[in-house]
Design a protein around this motif. Structure first.
Motif, PDB file in Angstrom:
ATOM      1  N   PHE A   2       0.840  -1.202   0.000  1.00  0.00           N
ATOM      2  CA  PHE A   2       0.000   0.000   0.000  1.00  0.00           C
ATOM      3  C   PHE A   2       0.876   1.254   0.000  1.00  0.00           C
ATOM      4  CE2 PHE A   2      -2.358  -3.479   1.746  1.00  0.00           C
ATOM      5  CZ  PHE A   2      -3.631  -3.338   1.233  1.00  0.00           C
ATOM      6  N   GLN A   3       0.551   2.179  -0.893  1.00  0.00           N
ATOM      7  CA  GLN A   3       1.361   3.374  -1.082  1.00  0.00           C
ATOM      8  C   GLN A   3       0.791   4.582  -0.323  1.00  0.00           C
ATOM      9  OE1 GLN A   3       4.288   3.349  -2.862  1.00  0.00           O
ATOM     10  NE2 GLN A   3       3.896   1.139  -2.951  1.00  0.00           N
ATOM     11  N   PHE A   4       1.679   5.298   0.367  1.00  0.00           N
ATOM     12  CA  PHE A   4       1.339   6.561   1.028  1.00  0.00           C
ATOM     13  C   PHE A   4       2.019   7.742   0.327  1.00  0.00           C
ATOM     14  CE2 PHE A   4       0.523   3.432   4.239  1.00  0.00           C
ATOM     15  CZ  PHE A   4      -0.464   3.944   5.059  1.00  0.00           C
ATOM     16  N   PHE A   5       3.102   7.455  -0.394  1.00  0.00           N
ATOM     17  CA  PHE A   5       3.956   8.490  -0.960  1.00  0.00           C
ATOM     18  C   PHE A   5       3.187   9.392  -1.920  1.00  0.00           C
ATOM     19  CE2 PHE A   5       7.351   9.711  -4.105  1.00  0.00           C
ATOM     20  CZ  PHE A   5       8.014  10.580  -3.252  1.00  0.00           C
ATOM     21  N   ARG A   6       3.327  10.694  -1.726  1.00  0.00           N
ATOM     22  CA  ARG A   6       2.718  11.727  -2.569  1.00  0.00           C
ATOM     23  C   ARG A   6       1.191  11.634  -2.615  1.00  0.00           C
ATOM     24  NH1 ARG A   6       6.895  12.001  -7.757  1.00  0.00           N
ATOM     25  NH2 ARG A   6       8.594  13.015  -6.635  1.00  0.00           N
ATOM     26  N   MET A   7       0.586  11.098  -1.594  1.00  0.00           N
ATOM     27  CA  MET A   7      -0.867  11.028  -1.514  1.00  0.00           C
ATOM     28  C   MET A   7      -1.370  12.019  -0.482  1.00  0.00           C
ATOM     29  SD  MET A   7      -1.856   7.039  -1.935  1.00  0.00           S
ATOM     30  CE  MET A   7      -3.479   7.531  -2.499  1.00  0.00           C
ATOM     31  N   ARG A   8      -2.538  12.590  -0.740  1.00  0.00           N
ATOM     32  CA  ARG A   8      -3.162  13.440   0.254  1.00  0.00           C
ATOM     33  C   ARG A   8      -3.586  12.577   1.439  1.00  0.00           C
ATOM     34  NH1 ARG A   8      -7.069  17.292  -3.522  1.00  0.00           N
ATOM     35  NH2 ARG A   8      -5.379  18.345  -4.645  1.00  0.00           N
ATOM     36  N   PRO A   9      -3.487  13.105   2.655  1.00  0.00           N
ATOM     37  CA  PRO A   9      -3.819  12.292   3.843  1.00  0.00           C
ATOM     38  C   PRO A   9      -5.195  11.631   3.782  1.00  0.00           C
ATOM     39  CG  PRO A   9      -2.702  14.290   4.511  1.00  0.00           C
ATOM     40  CD  PRO A   9      -2.933  14.415   3.035  1.00  0.00           C
ATOM     41  N   ASN A  10      -6.196  12.327   3.236  1.00  0.00           N
ATOM     42  CA  ASN A  10      -7.536  11.721   3.164  1.00  0.00           C
ATOM     43  C   ASN A  10      -7.595  10.526   2.224  1.00  0.00           C
ATOM     44  OD1 ASN A  10      -8.860  13.291   5.046  1.00  0.00           O
ATOM     45  ND2 ASN A  10      -9.432  14.870   3.562  1.00  0.00           N
ATOM     46  N   GLU A  43     -19.260   7.952   8.947  1.00  0.00           N
ATOM     47  CA  GLU A  43     -18.100   8.536   9.621  1.00  0.00           C
ATOM     48  C   GLU A  43     -17.225   7.421  10.180  1.00  0.00           C
ATOM     49  OE1 GLU A  43     -18.589  11.531  12.563  1.00  0.00           O
ATOM     50  OE2 GLU A  43     -20.129  12.595  11.425  1.00  0.00           O
ATOM     51  N   VAL A  44     -15.938   7.657  10.180  1.00  0.00           N
ATOM     52  CA  VAL A  44     -15.010   6.703  10.795  1.00  0.00           C
ATOM     53  C   VAL A  44     -15.187   6.759  12.313  1.00  0.00           C
ATOM     54  CG1 VAL A  44     -13.341   6.842   8.925  1.00  0.00           C
ATOM     55  CG2 VAL A  44     -13.194   8.465  10.821  1.00  0.00           C
ATOM     56  N   ASN A  45     -14.675   5.740  13.011  1.00  0.00           N
ATOM     57  CA  ASN A  45     -14.818   5.749  14.468  1.00  0.00           C
ATOM     58  C   ASN A  45     -13.897   6.799  15.099  1.00  0.00           C
ATOM     59  OD1 ASN A  45     -12.225   4.682  14.735  1.00  0.00           O
ATOM     60  ND2 ASN A  45     -12.937   2.606  15.134  1.00  0.00           N
ATOM     61  N   ASP A  46     -14.042   6.994  16.400  1.00  0.00           N
ATOM     62  CA  ASP A  46     -13.356   8.098  17.085  1.00  0.00           C
ATOM     63  C   ASP A  46     -11.840   8.046  16.938  1.00  0.00           C
ATOM     64  OD1 ASP A  46     -15.756   9.129  17.840  1.00  0.00           O
ATOM     65  OD2 ASP A  46     -15.757   8.239  19.845  1.00  0.00           O
ATOM     66  N   PHE A  47     -11.269   6.839  16.916  1.00  0.00           N
ATOM     67  CA  PHE A  47      -9.803   6.723  16.783  1.00  0.00           C
ATOM     68  C   PHE A  47      -9.332   7.397  15.501  1.00  0.00           C
ATOM     69  CE2 PHE A  47      -6.080   4.630  15.004  1.00  0.00           C
ATOM     70  CZ  PHE A  47      -5.177   4.661  16.058  1.00  0.00           C
ATOM     71  N   TRP A  48     -10.037   7.141  14.407  1.00  0.00           N
ATOM     72  CA  TRP A  48      -9.586   7.650  13.109  1.00  0.00           C
ATOM     73  C   TRP A  48      -9.902   9.129  12.914  1.00  0.00           C
ATOM     74  CZ3 TRP A  48      -5.908   5.361  10.798  1.00  0.00           C
ATOM     75  CH2 TRP A  48      -5.727   3.983  10.967  1.00  0.00           C
ATOM     76  N   LYS A  49     -10.728   9.690  13.758  1.00  0.00           N
ATOM     77  CA  LYS A  49     -10.975  11.131  13.675  1.00  0.00           C
ATOM     78  C   LYS A  49      -9.755  11.943  14.106  1.00  0.00           C
ATOM     79  CE  LYS A  49     -15.972  10.767  14.222  1.00  0.00           C
ATOM     80  NZ  LYS A  49     -17.152  11.005  15.086  1.00  0.00           N
ATOM     81  N   ILE A  50      -8.849  11.306  14.849  1.00  0.00           N
ATOM     82  CA  ILE A  50      -7.623  12.006  15.275  1.00  0.00           C
ATOM     83  C   ILE A  50      -6.365  11.269  14.791  1.00  0.00           C
ATOM     84  CG2 ILE A  50      -8.657  13.174  17.263  1.00  0.00           C
ATOM     85  CD1 ILE A  50      -7.474  10.930  19.027  1.00  0.00           C
ATOM     86  N   HIS A  51      -6.524  10.413  13.780  1.00  0.00           N
ATOM     87  CA  HIS A  51      -5.374   9.700  13.210  1.00  0.00           C
ATOM     88  C   HIS A  51      -5.514   9.629  11.687  1.00  0.00           C
ATOM     89  CE1 HIS A  51      -5.105   8.196  17.359  1.00  0.00           C
ATOM     90  NE2 HIS A  51      -3.844   7.856  17.099  1.00  0.00           N
ATOM     91  N   TYR A  52      -4.357   9.649  11.022  1.00  0.00           N
ATOM     92  CA  TYR A  52      -4.302   9.300   9.605  1.00  0.00           C
ATOM     93  C   TYR A  52      -3.580   7.963   9.417  1.00  0.00           C
ATOM     94  CZ  TYR A  52      -6.078  13.816   8.059  1.00  0.00           C
ATOM     95  OH  TYR A  52      -6.879  14.905   7.826  1.00  0.00           O
ATOM     96  N   THR A  53      -2.795   7.583  10.391  1.00  0.00           N
ATOM     97  CA  THR A  53      -2.134   6.276  10.415  1.00  0.00           C
ATOM     98  C   THR A  53      -2.336   5.685  11.809  1.00  0.00           C
ATOM     99  OG1 THR A  53       0.009   7.079  11.210  1.00  0.00           O
ATOM    100  CG2 THR A  53      -0.373   7.136   8.810  1.00  0.00           C
ATOM    101  N   LEU A  54      -1.964   4.436  11.958  1.00  0.00           N
ATOM    102  CA  LEU A  54      -2.110   3.778  13.259  1.00  0.00           C
ATOM    103  C   LEU A  54      -1.072   4.250  14.271  1.00  0.00           C
ATOM    104  CD1 LEU A  54      -2.858   0.255  11.851  1.00  0.00           C
ATOM    105  CD2 LEU A  54      -4.301   1.358  13.552  1.00  0.00           C
ATOM    106  N   GLU A  55      -0.033   4.907  13.797  1.00  0.00           N
ATOM    107  CA  GLU A  55       1.093   5.241  14.673  1.00  0.00           C
ATOM    108  C   GLU A  55       1.017   6.627  15.298  1.00  0.00           C
ATOM    109  OE1 GLU A  55       2.136   2.020  11.948  1.00  0.00           O
ATOM    110  OE2 GLU A  55       1.475   4.086  11.551  1.00  0.00           O
ATOM    111  N   THR A  56       0.514   7.630  14.568  1.00  0.00           N
ATOM    112  CA  THR A  56       0.607   9.012  15.061  1.00  0.00           C
ATOM    113  C   THR A  56      -0.751   9.706  15.060  1.00  0.00           C
ATOM    114  OG1 THR A  56       1.151   9.764  12.824  1.00  0.00           O
ATOM    115  CG2 THR A  56       2.998   9.289  14.302  1.00  0.00           C
ATOM    116  N   THR A  57      -0.923  10.639  16.017  1.00  0.00           N
ATOM    117  CA  THR A  57      -2.169  11.404  16.109  1.00  0.00           C
ATOM    118  C   THR A  57      -2.112  12.621  15.185  1.00  0.00           C
ATOM    119  OG1 THR A  57      -1.304  12.677  17.970  1.00  0.00           O
ATOM    120  CG2 THR A  57      -2.606  10.708  18.491  1.00  0.00           C
ATOM    121  N   SER A  58      -3.272  13.213  14.933  1.00  0.00           N
ATOM    122  CA  SER A  58      -3.358  14.382  14.061  1.00  0.00           C
ATOM    123  C   SER A  58      -4.528  15.249  14.533  1.00  0.00           C
ATOM    124  CB  SER A  58      -3.581  13.944  12.614  1.00  0.00           C
ATOM    125  OG  SER A  58      -4.821  13.263  12.497  1.00  0.00           O
ATOM    126  N   LYS A  59      -4.695  16.389  13.887  1.00  0.00           N
ATOM    127  CA  LYS A  59      -5.802  17.282  14.202  1.00  0.00           C
ATOM    128  C   LYS A  59      -7.125  16.575  13.912  1.00  0.00           C
ATOM    129  CE  LYS A  59      -7.591  21.879  13.083  1.00  0.00           C
ATOM    130  NZ  LYS A  59      -7.421  23.093  12.240  1.00  0.00           N
TER     131      LYS A  59
END
Length: 423
Positions: free
Chosen positions: A262-270, A310-326
């Motif tokens: 699965f590719q993340f490179f040069r992709m928008r976070p959404n 809507e995604v569950n609450d975890f994904w509302k503050i994450h774009y990956t499993l490792e780090t949090t986001s706005k």
């Protein structure tokens, strides 16, 4: 010049048919030019011709040169025994029938108007161009163009239907299972589409049917099969999913993909694959019988409501499993739902209705006409040529035109090419 062009000339009688004469000077009158044969054998079947006043019923064979009859070994093939006329561009040799009489031959070059040849040469010139008719396409009659686009759109649907029918055959006609595979592929978009499709094929859909009532198990299944639960992350939610997946993996003998598929490179976070998987989980957790609901829906607004998850609450503050986001809701956007409708929903509904012999073409067209035109390099180039797409129906038709006609120089099978050669 291609032999296919001579077929085109004969089929549409694009020559001076009133005063036709064979190479021996016999008057030739076309009562019926015959049925174009796309299989092996003579080019036109069951033609009716008056040759020197005598009515003949039989087949017509067409070649660039009369000597091609021998080059193709037709003299040894009984399929050509019923030929009543040999149509050629250039006469360079006599052809004899089994009774040793010369086969009536028409040298077409003498009867074709110069304008038709010029138009043909414009389309098939060696000059490098994006599509063969790019200098003339803007001149095409709008009524003809609109009718041709409608046919092209349904050709595109038929082409997509082939793939869907293969999936149905493999899944014992399980529409719910096939819908999941198609949605997964389209959730991955172009970059991750194949990886998502492989993930959907990495387990039997019966497993998803059993776990979809529990969001945590459904998440564990899809993230685990995608290889995202293989490492170590200090997070309670991650640990829960990992433990659930280990249980499912043992119970159903699951083999995950590797997450580097699965590719993340040069992709928008959404568009990150993790977010798209989370949205797929939300969709299947909310709708237990998604295909049944899709069959009942025909209005675009209802599709927007159906896919409004809507995604569950975890994904509302994450774009990956490792780090949090706005914090953000990460809902499926209308433009993304449009893509799902274009590439998954309508083709699958088309196949479903087709198998029940109840295709509502008007309804499918109306739905496509409500969708905004797609944006890509092909559609932009058509716009430069003054062919402006007003909706997704027209963009899909133009993609079919470019990919399966223009790129393959199938101008003689194209309504636009036909128009430009004739006029």
């Amino acid at each position: 010049m291609k032999e296919e062009f001579l077929h085109f000339l004969w089929k549409y009688k694009l020559f001076s048919a009133t005063y036709l004469k064979s190479i021996k000077g016999e008057p030739v009158e076309i009562v019926n030019s015959g049925v174009y044969n796309t299989n092996t054998g003579p080019d036109f079947l069951n033609a009716q011709l008056k040759i020197d006043g005598q009515l003949w019923i039989g087949n017509v064979e067409i070649h660039l040169k009369s000597s091609d009859w021998y080059a193709h070994h037709h003299e040894k093939d009984t399929n050509y025994d019923a030929i009543i006329l040999h149509v050629v561009w250039c006469y360079d040799a006599d052809v004899f029938m089994k009774n040793n009489l010369p086969l009536p031959t028409l040298e077409l070059e003498k009867f074709v108007q110069k304008e038709v040849l010029v138009n043909y040469q414009k389309l098939f010139s060696k000059e490098q161009c994006w599509i063969p008719c790019e200098k003339q396409i803007a001149e095409v009659d709008s009524f003809l163009l609109n009718n041709w686009l409608e046919r092209l759109y349904f050709e595109r649907l038929e082409n997509k239907a082939v793939f869907i029918k293969e999936l149905l055959a493999k899944s014992n006609n399980d529409y719910e299972a096939v819908l999941f595979k198609l949605l997964a592929k389209n959730f991955g978009l172009k970059v991750n589409g194949e990886a998502f499709f492989d993930m959907s094929n990495s387990f039997d859909f019966s497993v998803l049917r059993k776990v979809r009532f529990q969001e945590e198990q459904l998440s564990a299944l899809l993230f685990g099969q995608s290889g995202f639960l293989e490492g170590e992350v200090e997070d309670g939610y991650y640990t829960q999913l990992q433990n659930e997946y280990k249980y499912l993996q043992h119970k159903y003998q699951l083999q995950p993909l590797t997450k580097n598929r699965f590719q993340f490179f040069r992709m928008r976070p959404n568009n990150f694959p993790t977010i798209r998987i989370a949205q797929l989980v939300a969709l299947y957790f909310r709708h237990q019988h998604l295909f049944s609901q899709i069959v009942e829906v025909s209005r675009l607004q209802d599709f927007y409501m159906l896919f409004s998850v809507e995604v569950n609450d975890f994904w509302k503050i994450h774009y990956t499993l490792e780090t949090t986001s706005k914090k953000s809701p990460k809902r499926l956007t209308k433009s993304f739902i449009d893509l799902l409708v274009i590439n998954t929903i309508i083709p699958l509904k088309f196949v479903y209705e087709q198998e029940r012999r109840a295709v509502n073409e008007e309804q499918l067209l109306q739905l496509m006409q409500q969708l905004k035109p797609e944006k890509n390099s092909v559609i932009s180039k058509f716009s430069e040529l003054k062919i402006e797409a007003k909706n997704a129906f027209e963009t899909q038709a133009l993609l079919e035109l470019k990919n399966n006609y223009c790129a393959k120089q199938k101008c003689l099978q194209c309504a636009i090419g036909n128009y430009l050669i004739k006029f």
